[in-house]
Scaffold this motif. Structure first.
Motif, PDB file in Angstrom:
ATOM      1  N   ARG A 350      11.146  60.769  52.841  1.00 43.65           N
ATOM      2  CA  ARG A 350      10.622  59.628  53.591  1.00 43.65           C
ATOM      3  C   ARG A 350       9.860  58.723  52.632  1.00 43.65           C
ATOM      4  NH1 ARG A 350       6.634  61.057  56.469  1.00 43.65           N
ATOM      5  NH2 ARG A 350       6.774  59.558  58.190  1.00 43.65           N
ATOM      6  N   PHE A 351      10.093  57.405  52.717  1.00 40.31           N
ATOM      7  CA  PHE A 351       9.573  56.454  51.748  1.00 40.31           C
ATOM      8  C   PHE A 351       8.797  55.348  52.440  1.00 40.31           C
ATOM      9  CE2 PHE A 351      11.674  57.080  47.569  1.00 40.31           C
ATOM     10  CZ  PHE A 351      10.775  56.393  46.766  1.00 40.31           C
ATOM     11  N   ALA A 352       7.687  54.899  51.866  1.00 40.11           N
ATOM     12  CA  ALA A 352       6.949  53.761  52.400  1.00 40.11           C
ATOM     13  C   ALA A 352       6.165  53.075  51.288  1.00 40.11           C
ATOM     14  CB  ALA A 352       6.000  54.201  53.505  1.00 40.11           C
ATOM     15  N   VAL A 353       5.877  51.787  51.504  1.00 37.73           N
ATOM     16  CA  VAL A 353       5.170  50.967  50.524  1.00 37.73           C
ATOM     17  C   VAL A 353       4.077  50.175  51.228  1.00 37.73           C
ATOM     18  CG1 VAL A 353       5.367  48.930  49.030  1.00 37.73           C
ATOM     19  CG2 VAL A 353       7.087  50.738  48.900  1.00 37.73           C
ATOM     20  N   ILE A 354       2.914  50.085  50.595  1.00 42.82           N
ATOM     21  CA  ILE A 354       1.861  49.168  51.014  1.00 42.82           C
ATOM     22  C   ILE A 354       1.631  48.200  49.857  1.00 42.82           C
ATOM     23  CG2 ILE A 354      -0.572  48.898  51.573  1.00 42.82           C
ATOM     24  CD1 ILE A 354      -0.544  51.561  52.908  1.00 42.82           C
ATOM     25  N   ALA A 355       1.704  46.915  50.143  1.00 44.45           N
ATOM     26  CA  ALA A 355       1.521  45.915  49.096  1.00 44.45           C
ATOM     27  C   ALA A 355       0.585  44.827  49.585  1.00 44.45           C
ATOM     28  CB  ALA A 355       2.873  45.318  48.696  1.00 44.45           C
ATOM     29  N   GLY A 356       0.070  44.059  48.633  1.00 49.66           N
ATOM     30  CA  GLY A 356      -0.855  42.988  48.969  1.00 49.66           C
ATOM     31  C   GLY A 356      -0.344  41.637  48.523  1.00 49.66           C
ATOM     32  N   GLU A 357      -0.659  40.622  49.310  1.00 49.48           N
ATOM     33  CA  GLU A 357      -0.322  39.251  48.919  1.00 49.48           C
ATOM     34  C   GLU A 357      -1.484  38.332  49.264  1.00 49.48           C
ATOM     35  OE1 GLU A 357       2.195  36.608  50.800  1.00 49.48           O
ATOM     36  OE2 GLU A 357       1.894  37.324  52.837  1.00 49.48           O
ATOM     37  N   GLY A 358      -1.369  37.087  48.828  1.00 50.18           N
ATOM     38  CA  GLY A 358      -2.389  36.103  49.161  1.00 50.18           C
ATOM     39  C   GLY A 358      -3.582  36.103  48.235  1.00 50.18           C
ATOM     40  N   VAL A 359      -3.482  36.797  47.086  1.00 47.63           N
ATOM     41  CA  VAL A 359      -4.566  36.844  46.108  1.00 47.63           C
ATOM     42  C   VAL A 359      -4.042  36.293  44.789  1.00 47.63           C
ATOM     43  CG1 VAL A 359      -6.176  38.315  44.852  1.00 47.63           C
ATOM     44  CG2 VAL A 359      -5.580  38.858  47.218  1.00 47.63           C
ATOM     45  N   THR A 379       7.433  44.574  46.212  1.00 46.52           N
ATOM     46  CA  THR A 379       8.255  44.827  47.404  1.00 46.52           C
ATOM     47  C   THR A 379       9.743  44.640  47.185  1.00 46.52           C
ATOM     48  OG1 THR A 379       8.165  42.533  48.178  1.00 46.52           O
ATOM     49  CG2 THR A 379       6.350  43.984  48.841  1.00 46.52           C
ATOM     50  N   GLY A 380      10.091  43.870  46.149  1.00 44.87           N
ATOM     51  CA  GLY A 380      11.494  43.506  45.982  1.00 44.87           C
ATOM     52  C   GLY A 380      11.883  42.333  46.858  1.00 44.87           C
ATOM     53  N   GLY A 381      10.913  41.792  47.619  1.00 43.05           N
ATOM     54  CA  GLY A 381      11.190  40.649  48.474  1.00 43.05           C
ATOM     55  C   GLY A 381      11.107  39.345  47.713  1.00 43.05           C
ATOM     56  N   GLU A 382      11.399  38.255  48.410  1.00 42.18           N
ATOM     57  CA  GLU A 382      11.325  36.931  47.809  1.00 42.18           C
ATOM     58  C   GLU A 382      10.032  36.267  48.258  1.00 42.18           C
ATOM     59  OE1 GLU A 382      13.692  32.630  47.824  1.00 42.18           O
ATOM     60  OE2 GLU A 382      14.555  34.371  48.844  1.00 42.18           O
ATOM     61  N   ALA A 383       9.286  35.691  47.312  1.00 47.11           N
ATOM     62  CA  ALA A 383       7.991  35.107  47.641  1.00 47.11           C
ATOM     63  C   ALA A 383       7.859  33.728  47.021  1.00 47.11           C
ATOM     64  CB  ALA A 383       6.857  35.997  47.157  1.00 47.11           C
ATOM     65  N   THR A 384       7.007  32.920  47.620  1.00 47.02           N
ATOM     66  CA  THR A 384       6.681  31.616  47.061  1.00 47.02           C
ATOM     67  C   THR A 384       5.489  31.764  46.120  1.00 47.02           C
ATOM     68  OG1 THR A 384       5.100  31.108  48.813  1.00 47.02           O
ATOM     69  CG2 THR A 384       7.397  30.523  49.214  1.00 47.02           C
ATOM     70  N   MET A 385       5.136  30.682  45.478  1.00 48.52           N
ATOM     71  CA  MET A 385       3.903  30.655  44.707  1.00 48.52           C
ATOM     72  C   MET A 385       2.719  30.713  45.678  1.00 48.52           C
ATOM     73  SD  MET A 385       4.473  30.522  41.384  1.00 48.52           S
ATOM     74  CE  MET A 385       5.740  31.738  41.670  1.00 48.52           C
ATOM     75  N   GLY A 396      11.577  34.824  61.487  1.00 45.17           N
ATOM     76  CA  GLY A 396      12.183  36.099  61.833  1.00 45.17           C
ATOM     77  C   GLY A 396      11.233  37.236  61.546  1.00 45.17           C
ATOM     78  N   GLU A 397      11.614  38.439  61.955  1.00 44.95           N
ATOM     79  CA  GLU A 397      10.698  39.574  61.842  1.00 44.95           C
ATOM     80  C   GLU A 397      10.412  39.970  60.400  1.00 44.95           C
ATOM     81  OE1 GLU A 397      12.010  43.402  63.135  1.00 44.95           O
ATOM     82  OE2 GLU A 397      14.128  42.918  62.902  1.00 44.95           O
ATOM     83  N   TYR A 398      11.272  39.590  59.456  1.00 39.93           N
ATOM     84  CA  TYR A 398      11.048  39.950  58.057  1.00 39.93           C
ATOM     85  C   TYR A 398      10.326  38.860  57.271  1.00 39.93           C
ATOM     86  CZ  TYR A 398      14.304  43.758  58.978  1.00 39.93           C
ATOM     87  OH  TYR A 398      14.908  44.872  59.492  1.00 39.93           O
ATOM     88  N   ILE A 399       9.984  37.760  57.940  1.00 40.38           N
ATOM     89  CA  ILE A 399       9.307  36.642  57.288  1.00 40.38           C
ATOM     90  C   ILE A 399       7.827  36.696  57.632  1.00 40.38           C
ATOM     91  CG2 ILE A 399       9.316  34.157  56.901  1.00 40.38           C
ATOM     92  CD1 ILE A 399      11.993  35.512  56.315  1.00 40.38           C
ATOM     93  N   ALA A 400       6.965  36.625  56.618  1.00 39.42           N
ATOM     94  CA  ALA A 400       5.527  36.625  56.871  1.00 39.42           C
ATOM     95  C   ALA A 400       5.156  35.439  57.753  1.00 39.42           C
ATOM     96  CB  ALA A 400       4.762  36.554  55.552  1.00 39.42           C
ATOM     97  N   PRO A 401       4.203  35.629  58.665  1.00 38.19           N
ATOM     98  CA  PRO A 401       3.782  34.518  59.519  1.00 38.19           C
ATOM     99  C   PRO A 401       3.336  33.296  58.724  1.00 38.19           C
ATOM    100  CG  PRO A 401       2.922  36.574  60.356  1.00 38.19           C
ATOM    101  CD  PRO A 401       3.535  36.886  59.026  1.00 38.19           C
ATOM    102  N   SER A 402       2.825  33.518  57.526  1.00 36.14           N
ATOM    103  CA  SER A 402       2.422  32.407  56.671  1.00 36.14           C
ATOM    104  C   SER A 402       3.617  31.732  56.006  1.00 36.14           C
ATOM    105  CB  SER A 402       1.443  32.895  55.600  1.00 36.14           C
ATOM    106  OG  SER A 402       1.939  34.059  54.970  1.00 36.14           O
ATOM    107  N   ASN A 403       4.834  32.260  56.232  1.00 34.77           N
ATOM    108  CA  ASN A 403       6.073  31.668  55.731  1.00 34.77           C
ATOM    109  C   ASN A 403       6.118  31.591  54.206  1.00 34.77           C
ATOM    110  OD1 ASN A 403       8.011  28.744  55.663  1.00 34.77           O
ATOM    111  ND2 ASN A 403       8.649  30.576  56.743  1.00 34.77           N
ATOM    112  N   ASP A 404       5.517  32.616  53.550  1.00 34.45           N
ATOM    113  CA  ASP A 404       5.514  32.619  52.087  1.00 34.45           C
ATOM    114  C   ASP A 404       6.140  33.878  51.495  1.00 34.45           C
ATOM    115  OD1 ASP A 404       3.606  34.475  52.749  1.00 34.45           O
ATOM    116  OD2 ASP A 404       1.984  33.591  51.584  1.00 34.45           O
ATOM    117  N   LEU A 405       6.599  34.783  52.349  1.00 32.79           N
ATOM    118  CA  LEU A 405       7.178  36.042  51.881  1.00 32.79           C
ATOM    119  C   LEU A 405       8.345  36.429  52.779  1.00 32.79           C
ATOM    120  CD1 LEU A 405       7.150  38.644  50.138  1.00 32.79           C
ATOM    121  CD2 LEU A 405       5.470  39.576  51.735  1.00 32.79           C
TER     122      LEU A 405
END
Length: 527
Positions: A350-359, A379-385, A396-405
């Motif tokens: 079983r695999f899981a990741v906790i990551a941080g953004e916005g800093v 995360t391997g995801g796509e992010a903005t600056m 969508g459910e995989y898009i951060a509410p801030s629309n940056d990830l």
């Protein structure tokens, strides 16, 4: 019928005698023992003195700095008027002390004898650490241990201590031996891992080249499994290319060590040119002279920067051993994370990741991340600056509410939790500690398991002091269709009162009276 029942009863008794009970085979509560794998720099190293005594490596640096503090102040003042040589001389002296304590030779071996303490399975269970006085040496990277011990028992939580200067392949082999020792000591058939930062890369390498059947669950926090751009950002060719975000760096380390600081105003007073010169000189003397032989630096270098830096900074002959292992890691685990996860999951892990953004990143600080590892690498995801949003307005459910990830194509889209404002290594004392324990104990499987832990949420770090949540909501993001909601402001500090003088909502400022705006430690107020 009685004869048949007797046969069944006898068979059951024989089976019970022949096969150890699950409670004996696994840790308390049916969960596997947990191995905590700290990150880079989190195991305390000691220099072995001629008389056999030990000196904690950073004590020597602190002592040297105190001794030379009288030289530092006039040197700093001289740099204000453009005279840098006294400051460089001061850095040379400090660098010599650093190098003598933890420096590496060009061939990737230690410049001086170094001891790891505590170490070994028998000395590093949570129970043993408390008994032998070793807990104080590992308490910062292993803050999860006490809570995990409540689930699986003090004798079933272990902290893998290691010399973080060495490469991923070397350390993963040591981790493999350590896992074997944990299984032998506990009688369990599997272990679970909790890793932080560089420790996540070691766990990934272990899964890549060792026996996946010995692993139950893996939780990775602020994973550096694909490296960090910080290495390339630091080893620039010209100091004019060096971009350092000192406030972000200081705040990140303060939060990591659980301090509450509000010194941005002071840090902003420092002339940027002085900060840049000091950091550039330190990197090109202390780090370059003493740590280019630290294979871990090259294993943690992002794949995008590795070949250029290797060609510019490493000697093919002198650094041959370092290059050989770093090449192995860069062309192996760093670029094969999806395959590693797939193979591990196929084996039942079983695999899981906790990551941080916005800093803001300490270097290249326009990158969105947790100050050390950018969110894309974690995360391997796509992010903005940082501070930007996707121009195509994704949703969508995989898009951060801030629309940056965008986690649509992340390594683990349904098993990755992202905390806004979460700094590197903060998990051990953020609200996400409950998430780690829930996942490793099996009560949480993915982002859909518990509404208290949605895919995207705000960090509630006590070093951030004040947090805002929405009453009766699992996250902090407003949905216009949800109707009226109430906001809860909480003072997370354990010691200090907080006075709220102003609240800004959608660009509108509201003043708060002194009495109404004061929050005692731990106090909340609905606004």
């Amino acid at each position: 019928m009685k004869k048949l029942l007797s046969i069944i009863l006898c068979a059951a008794l024989l089976f019970a005698l022949a096969v150890p009970s699950f409670a004996e085979d696994e840790a308390a509560g049916g969960a596997s023992p947990v191995v905590i794998v700290p990150g880079f720099g989190e195991t305390r190293l000691y220099r072995v003195n001629d008389d056999g005594s030990r000196t904690l490596y950073y004590h020597g640096v602190v002592d040297s700095f105190k001794e030379k503090l009288g030289d530092f102040i006039p040197a700093a003042l001289a740099s204000v008027i453009g005279i840098y040589s006294p400051l460089h001389s001061f850095l040379d002296d400090i660098g010599a002390v650093v190098g003598s304590l933890t420096g590496m030779k060009p061939d990737g071996t230690s410049l001086n004898p170094v001891e790891i303490w505590p170490c070994g399975v028998e000395n590093t269970s949570y129970k043993a650490l408390k008994e032998n006085g070793g807990w104080s040496a590992v308490d910062t990277p292993a803050q999860m241990a006490p809570a995990l011990a409540e689930k699986v028992g003090e004798e079933n939580v272990f902290v893998f201590t290691y010399d973080w200067r060495y490469g991923t392949r070397t350390l993963a082999a040591q981790l493999s031996d350590y896992v074997d020792g944990v299984l032998a000591a506990t009688g369990a058939s599997k272990v679970s891992f909790y890793g932080n930062s560089y420790g996540c890369q070691l766990i990934a390498e272990y899964l890549y080249t060792h026996d996946n059947s010995l692993v139950d669950s893996v939780m990775l926090c602020s994973p550096g499994w694909t490296g960090t751009r910080m290495v390339g950002d630091l080893f620039v060719e010209s100091k004019n290319d060096l971009d350092i975000n000192i406030p972000a760096g200081v705040q990140s380390f303060a939060r990591y060590f659980r301090y509450e600081l509000d010194i941005d105003f002071l840090l902003k007073l420092l002339p940027k040119r002085i900060v840049r010169d000091v950091v550039y000189y330190a990197v090109n003397t202390i780090l370059k002279d003493y740590y280019l032989g630290a294979t871990s630096v090259w294993c943690l270098c992002s794949h995008e920067d590795y070949e250029e830096l290797k060609g510019r900074l490493l000697d093919p002959v002198e650094n041959a051993a370092v290059i050989e292992e770093a090449d192995y890691v860069q062309n192996g685990v760093v670029t094969h994370i999806p395959e590693i996860i797939e193979a591990a999951q196929a084996a039942g892990v079983r695999f899981a990741v906790i990551a941080g953004e916005g800093v803001g990143m300490m270097t290249g600080h326009d990158e969105n991340g947790d100050c050390i590892v950018n969110i894309s690498n974690a995360t391997g995801g796509e992010a903005t600056m940082l501070g930007k949003t996707f121009t195509d307005g994704r949703s969508g459910e995989y898009i951060a509410p801030s629309n940056d990830l965008d986690l649509t194509n992340a390594f683990l889209p349904d098993n990755t939790w992202v905390f806004q404002g979460f700094t590197h290594g903060q998990c051990m004392w953020d609200v996400s500690a409950d998430l780690v324990i829930g996942f490793l104990s099996g009560s949480i499987d993915d982002v859909y398991s518990d509404p208290a832990f949605p895919r995207f949420a705000d960090s509630r770090s006590p070093a951030l002091t004040v947090s805002l949540t929405l009453e009766d909501r699992a996250d902090n993001y407003l949905d216009t269709a949800a109707g009226e909601v109430k906001a809860v402001i909480r003072n997370n500090s354990g010691e200090n009162a907080v006075k709220i003088t102003r609240v800004r909502v959608n660009g509108l400022d509201y003043k708060v009276s002194g009495a109404a705006g004061k929050l005692e430690p731990g106090e909340s107020r609905v606004v």
